[in-house]
Design an enzyme around this catalytic site. Structure first.
Site, PDB file in Angstrom:
ATOM      1  N   GLY A  12       0.824  -1.220   0.000  1.00  0.00           N
ATOM      2  CA  GLY A  12       0.000   0.000   0.000  1.00  0.00           C
ATOM      3  C   GLY A  12       0.849   1.256   0.000  1.00  0.00           C
ATOM      4  O   GLY A  12       0.575   2.209  -0.743  1.00  0.00           O
ATOM      5  N   ARG A  32      -6.394   2.044  10.180  1.00  0.00           N
ATOM      6  CA  ARG A  32      -7.285   1.062  10.825  1.00  0.00           C
ATOM      7  C   ARG A  32      -8.200   1.729  11.838  1.00  0.00           C
ATOM      8  O   ARG A  32      -9.363   1.365  12.001  1.00  0.00           O
ATOM      9  CB  ARG A  32      -6.449   0.008  11.555  1.00  0.00           C
ATOM     10  CG  ARG A  32      -5.887  -1.085  10.676  1.00  0.00           C
ATOM     11  CD  ARG A  32      -4.938  -1.960  11.493  1.00  0.00           C
ATOM     12  NE  ARG A  32      -4.015  -2.641  10.609  1.00  0.00           N
ATOM     13  CZ  ARG A  32      -4.100  -3.950  10.322  1.00  0.00           C
ATOM     14  NH1 ARG A  32      -5.023  -4.685  10.869  1.00  0.00           N
ATOM     15  NH2 ARG A  32      -3.245  -4.529   9.504  1.00  0.00           N
ATOM     16  N   GLU A  34      -9.313   4.764  11.725  1.00  0.00           N
ATOM     17  CA  GLU A  34     -10.343   5.554  11.036  1.00  0.00           C
ATOM     18  C   GLU A  34     -11.419   4.660  10.426  1.00  0.00           C
ATOM     19  O   GLU A  34     -12.595   5.010  10.369  1.00  0.00           O
ATOM     20  CB  GLU A  34      -9.685   6.389   9.936  1.00  0.00           C
ATOM     21  CG  GLU A  34      -8.833   7.538  10.451  1.00  0.00           C
ATOM     22  CD  GLU A  34      -7.932   8.113   9.348  1.00  0.00           C
ATOM     23  OE1 GLU A  34      -7.701   9.331   9.367  1.00  0.00           O
ATOM     24  OE2 GLU A  34      -7.477   7.328   8.462  1.00  0.00           O
ATOM     25  N   SER A 103      -2.117 -13.279  -4.337  1.00  0.00           N
ATOM     26  CA  SER A 103      -0.783 -13.818  -4.068  1.00  0.00           C
ATOM     27  C   SER A 103      -0.563 -15.084  -4.893  1.00  0.00           C
ATOM     28  O   SER A 103      -1.513 -15.787  -5.229  1.00  0.00           O
ATOM     29  CB  SER A 103      -0.664 -14.164  -2.588  1.00  0.00           C
ATOM     30  OG  SER A 103       0.428 -15.012  -2.395  1.00  0.00           O
ATOM     31  N   SER A 104       0.688 -15.392  -5.146  1.00  0.00           N
ATOM     32  CA  SER A 104       1.001 -16.568  -5.982  1.00  0.00           C
ATOM     33  C   SER A 104       0.708 -17.871  -5.238  1.00  0.00           C
ATOM     34  O   SER A 104       0.742 -18.946  -5.836  1.00  0.00           O
ATOM     35  CB  SER A 104       2.479 -16.543  -6.373  1.00  0.00           C
ATOM     36  OG  SER A 104       3.282 -16.582  -5.202  1.00  0.00           O
ATOM     37  N   CYS A 105       0.378 -17.797  -3.957  1.00  0.00           N
ATOM     38  CA  CYS A 105       0.097 -19.046  -3.223  1.00  0.00           C
ATOM     39  C   CYS A 105      -1.277 -19.611  -3.594  1.00  0.00           C
ATOM     40  O   CYS A 105      -1.688 -20.670  -3.119  1.00  0.00           O
ATOM     41  CB  CYS A 105       0.185 -18.834  -1.725  1.00  0.00           C
ATOM     42  SG  CYS A 105      -1.177 -17.890  -1.064  1.00  0.00           S
ATOM     43  N   TYR A 132      -5.370 -18.991   3.493  1.00  0.00           N
ATOM     44  CA  TYR A 132      -5.127 -17.681   2.857  1.00  0.00           C
ATOM     45  C   TYR A 132      -5.368 -17.790   1.354  1.00  0.00           C
ATOM     46  O   TYR A 132      -6.003 -16.923   0.746  1.00  0.00           O
ATOM     47  CB  TYR A 132      -3.679 -17.278   3.134  1.00  0.00           C
ATOM     48  CG  TYR A 132      -3.212 -15.992   2.508  1.00  0.00           C
ATOM     49  CD1 TYR A 132      -2.272 -16.009   1.478  1.00  0.00           C
ATOM     50  CD2 TYR A 132      -3.675 -14.764   2.954  1.00  0.00           C
ATOM     51  CE1 TYR A 132      -1.814 -14.826   0.906  1.00  0.00           C
ATOM     52  CE2 TYR A 132      -3.214 -13.571   2.386  1.00  0.00           C
ATOM     53  CZ  TYR A 132      -2.279 -13.619   1.364  1.00  0.00           C
ATOM     54  OH  TYR A 132      -1.817 -12.447   0.799  1.00  0.00           O
ATOM     55  N   LYS A 136      -7.984 -15.665  -1.138  1.00  0.00           N
ATOM     56  CA  LYS A 136      -7.556 -14.893  -2.313  1.00  0.00           C
ATOM     57  C   LYS A 136      -8.223 -15.416  -3.593  1.00  0.00           C
ATOM     58  O   LYS A 136      -8.562 -14.645  -4.491  1.00  0.00           O
ATOM     59  CB  LYS A 136      -6.038 -14.921  -2.427  1.00  0.00           C
ATOM     60  CG  LYS A 136      -5.343 -14.101  -1.346  1.00  0.00           C
ATOM     61  CD  LYS A 136      -5.743 -12.616  -1.409  1.00  0.00           C
ATOM     62  CE  LYS A 136      -5.055 -11.759  -0.382  1.00  0.00           C
ATOM     63  NZ  LYS A 136      -5.453 -10.335  -0.466  1.00  0.00           N
ATOM     64  N   LEU A 162       6.820 -10.770  -2.549  1.00  0.00           N
ATOM     65  CA  LEU A 162       7.236  -9.370  -2.612  1.00  0.00           C
ATOM     66  C   LEU A 162       8.167  -9.031  -1.448  1.00  0.00           C
ATOM     67  O   LEU A 162       8.119  -9.679  -0.400  1.00  0.00           O
ATOM     68  CB  LEU A 162       6.011  -8.451  -2.557  1.00  0.00           C
ATOM     69  CG  LEU A 162       4.997  -8.640  -3.691  1.00  0.00           C
ATOM     70  CD1 LEU A 162       3.753  -7.792  -3.425  1.00  0.00           C
ATOM     71  CD2 LEU A 162       5.608  -8.294  -5.030  1.00  0.00           C
ATOM     72  N   HIS A 175       8.109 -12.900   5.973  1.00  0.00           N
ATOM     73  CA  HIS A 175       8.495 -13.767   4.863  1.00  0.00           C
ATOM     74  C   HIS A 175      10.002 -13.980   4.902  1.00  0.00           C
ATOM     75  O   HIS A 175      10.721 -13.314   5.657  1.00  0.00           O
ATOM     76  CB  HIS A 175       8.067 -13.124   3.531  1.00  0.00           C
ATOM     77  CG  HIS A 175       6.587 -13.082   3.344  1.00  0.00           C
ATOM     78  ND1 HIS A 175       5.839 -11.939   3.546  1.00  0.00           N
ATOM     79  CD2 HIS A 175       5.703 -14.053   3.019  1.00  0.00           C
ATOM     80  CE1 HIS A 175       4.562 -12.210   3.326  1.00  0.00           C
ATOM     81  NE2 HIS A 175       4.459 -13.475   3.001  1.00  0.00           N
TER      82      HIS A 175
HETATM   83  O1  GFB Z   1       8.585 -16.546   2.604  1.00  0.00           O
HETATM   84  P1  GFB Z   1       8.021 -17.713   3.338  1.00  0.00           P
HETATM   85  O2  GFB Z   1       7.737 -17.569   4.786  1.00  0.00           O
HETATM   86  O3  GFB Z   1       6.657 -18.139   2.663  1.00  0.00           O
HETATM   87  O4  GFB Z   1       9.000 -19.000   3.184  1.00  0.00           O
HETATM   88  P2  GFB Z   1       6.286 -18.934   1.338  1.00  0.00           P
HETATM   89  C1  GFB Z   1       9.642 -19.257   1.984  1.00  0.00           C
HETATM   90  C2  GFB Z   1      10.664 -20.354   2.203  1.00  0.00           C
HETATM   91  O5  GFB Z   1      11.760 -19.790   2.964  1.00  0.00           O
HETATM   92  C3  GFB Z   1      10.174 -21.565   3.007  1.00  0.00           C
HETATM   93  C4  GFB Z   1      12.120 -20.684   4.000  1.00  0.00           C
HETATM   94  O6  GFB Z   1      10.722 -22.723   2.414  1.00  0.00           O
HETATM   95  C5  GFB Z   1      10.790 -21.322   4.376  1.00  0.00           C
HETATM   96  O7  GFB Z   1      11.035 -22.540   5.097  1.00  0.00           O
HETATM   97  N1  GFB Z   1      12.760 -19.955   5.109  1.00  0.00           N
HETATM   98  C6  GFB Z   1      14.046 -20.151   5.499  1.00  0.00           C
HETATM   99  C7  GFB Z   1      12.199 -19.017   5.886  1.00  0.00           C
HETATM  100  N2  GFB Z   1      14.327 -19.377   6.567  1.00  0.00           N
HETATM  101  C8  GFB Z   1      13.191 -18.647   6.818  1.00  0.00           C
HETATM  102  C9  GFB Z   1      12.875 -17.680   7.806  1.00  0.00           C
HETATM  103  O8  GFB Z   1      13.690 -17.320   8.684  1.00  0.00           O
HETATM  104  N3  GFB Z   1      11.630 -17.129   7.747  1.00  0.00           N
HETATM  105  C10 GFB Z   1      10.712 -17.500   6.804  1.00  0.00           C
HETATM  106  N4  GFB Z   1       9.495 -16.916   6.804  1.00  0.00           N
HETATM  107  N5  GFB Z   1      10.958 -18.453   5.857  1.00  0.00           N
HETATM  108  C11 GFB Z   1       4.114 -17.523   1.585  1.00  0.00           C
HETATM  109  C12 GFB Z   1       2.690 -17.792   1.974  1.00  0.00           C
HETATM  110  O9  GFB Z   1       4.709 -18.780   1.353  1.00  0.00           O
HETATM  111  O10 GFB Z   1       4.219 -16.783   0.375  1.00  0.00           O
HETATM  112  C13 GFB Z   1       1.925 -16.508   2.050  1.00  0.00           C
HETATM  113  O11 GFB Z   1       2.658 -18.475   3.221  1.00  0.00           O
HETATM  114  C14 GFB Z   1       2.131 -15.679   0.805  1.00  0.00           C
HETATM  115  O12 GFB Z   1       0.574 -16.808   2.197  1.00  0.00           O
HETATM  116  C15 GFB Z   1       3.584 -15.516   0.498  1.00  0.00           C
HETATM  117  O13 GFB Z   1       1.490 -16.281  -0.262  1.00  0.00           O
HETATM  118  C16 GFB Z   1       3.785 -14.745  -0.790  1.00  0.00           C
HETATM  119  O14 GFB Z   1       6.843 -18.273   0.138  1.00  0.00           O
HETATM  120  O15 GFB Z   1       6.572 -20.396   1.512  1.00  0.00           O
END
Ligand code: GFB
Length: 316
Positions: A12, A32, A34, A103-105, A132, A136, A162, A175
């Site tokens: 945003g 939020r 408002e 989202s691409s998920c 999620y 979407k 992103l 992420h």
């Molecule tokens: O970005 P992420 O949390 O979400 O994880 P997704 C991507 C990959 O990075 C996974 C690894 O294989 C994680 O295990 N990873 C490694 C980590 N170290 C880390 C860390 O310290 N933190 C995190 N977060 N991941 C999301 C969806 O999936 O993609 C959402 O859950 C959304 O809903 C988003 O669609 C765009 O890419 O797997």
């Protein structure tokens, strides 16, 4: 007037920057406090009282793999509420054009790569974020239903992963890219010998800088109605947005280490989920509509690293 729903989030705020830079009049925004977008009556009253011509629906409950795995009920409920309230209120108020951000998920866990828009609902979803994803997917289908029943020019855009300024750097809910940037930076500064990366390091992810995403959204919203709807179909109307290439989590970790000047050991934690093995988007539809990404991962990571350090008190 443009209304950016979710203007304080990473996407945003990039949209607001983009609209300002494009010379548009200042977009309408609501915090939020408002306006609670999960409250239908409040949203409808706001749209009735405000002269809004276009809506960028960037408000959502978002998070990484751990947040999605632990709070699926919150993710599906809140996202369905927000998007349903805004899409219906926009219709009632006669909004000319709306862009719904997904989202691409939304795609099947094992979709053929790169993933084309037509792959939607052709196979089982990734369990870690299926709640999620269903929300979407419902948003896309709702925009298509309003198009068919009311002729609404309600469009949908599906970005890959992103990152960028304004991202969430909380190690539990963020992420992977911001999480690793923070982990490697803290380890480098504190002279720690080891950084833990979740999963096997084998999954691959595509990353798009949020300023590229905002530019893609702005571009999509300038396409004349007839041109847009003849480029998509009534039952497959969304458009993928990505950079066209992906990287393994292990290679991303190496890039983060180099960016942060970390020279210690990288360890993988197999007790954490890998999630979808790969989700590289087919971006040919967006390319044919006249837009391609321009910020490389290296320059985007450098810029985000600089932003994170400048806002360290806020993000850490
Ligand atoms: O970005 P992420 O949390 O979400 O994880 P997704 C991507 C990959 O990075 C996974 C690894 O294989 C994680 O295990 N990873 C490694 C980590 N170290 C880390 C860390 O310290 N933190 C995190 N977060 N991941 C999301 C969806 O999936 O993609 C959402 O859950 C959304 O809903 C988003 O669609 C765009 O890419 O797997």
């Amino acid at each position: 007037m443009d209304f950016v729903a979710g203007h304080n989030g990473m996407v945003g705020s990039a949209l607001v920057r983009h609209l300002r830079a494009a010379g548009n009049s200042e977009p309408i925004t609501q915090t939020r406090r408002e306006l609670d977008l999960t409250r239908q009556a409040e949203v409808e009253a706001f749209f009735a009282d405000t002269k809004i011509s276009t809506v960028y629906l960037a408000a959502a409950r978002v998070g990484g793999i751990k947040a999605n795995s632990e709070s699926p009920a919150d993710f599906i409920r809140e996202n369905l509420q927000i998007q349903t309230n805004i899409i219906e209120a926009a219709h009632r108020a006669g909004v000319e054009r709306l862009l719904f951000l997904g989202s691409s998920c939304i795609y099947p866990r094992l979709a053929d790569q790169p993933i084309a828009e037509e792959a939607l609902m052709t196979g089982p979803l990734e369990p870690t974020n299926d709640a999620y994803a269903v929300a979407k997917i419902a948003g896309i289908k709702m925009c298509e239903a309003y198009r068919r029943q009311h002729g609404s020019d309600f469009r949908s855009v599906m970005p890959t992963n992103l990152y960028g300024p304004g991202d969430n750097f909380d190690l539990e809910t963020s992420h992977v890219l911001p999480a690793l940037l923070r982990k490697f930076h803290e380890a480098a500064v504190q002279g720690e010998p080891l950084v833990q990366v979740w999963g096997s390091g084998k999954p691959r992810r595509e990353f798009l800088h949020v300023d590229d995403m905002a530019s893609a959204c702005g571009h999509l919203m300038t396409i004349p109605e007839g041109v847009y709807w003849s480029a998509v179909s009534d039952h497959c109307s969304h458009v993928n947005v990505g950079c066209g290439s992906d990287i393994s989590i292990a290679a991303l970790a190496e890039l983060m280490a180099a960016t942060c000047g970390f020279s210690g050991r990288i360890e993988y934690d197999p007790s954490m989920p890998d999630g979808t093995p790969r989700k590289l988007l087919d971006v040919s539809r967006m390319s044919a509509l006249g837009w391609n990404a321009s910020i490389t991962l290296e320059e985007g990571v450098r810029q985000t690293f600089d932003w994170m350090r400048k806002h360290w008190d806020e993000v850490s």
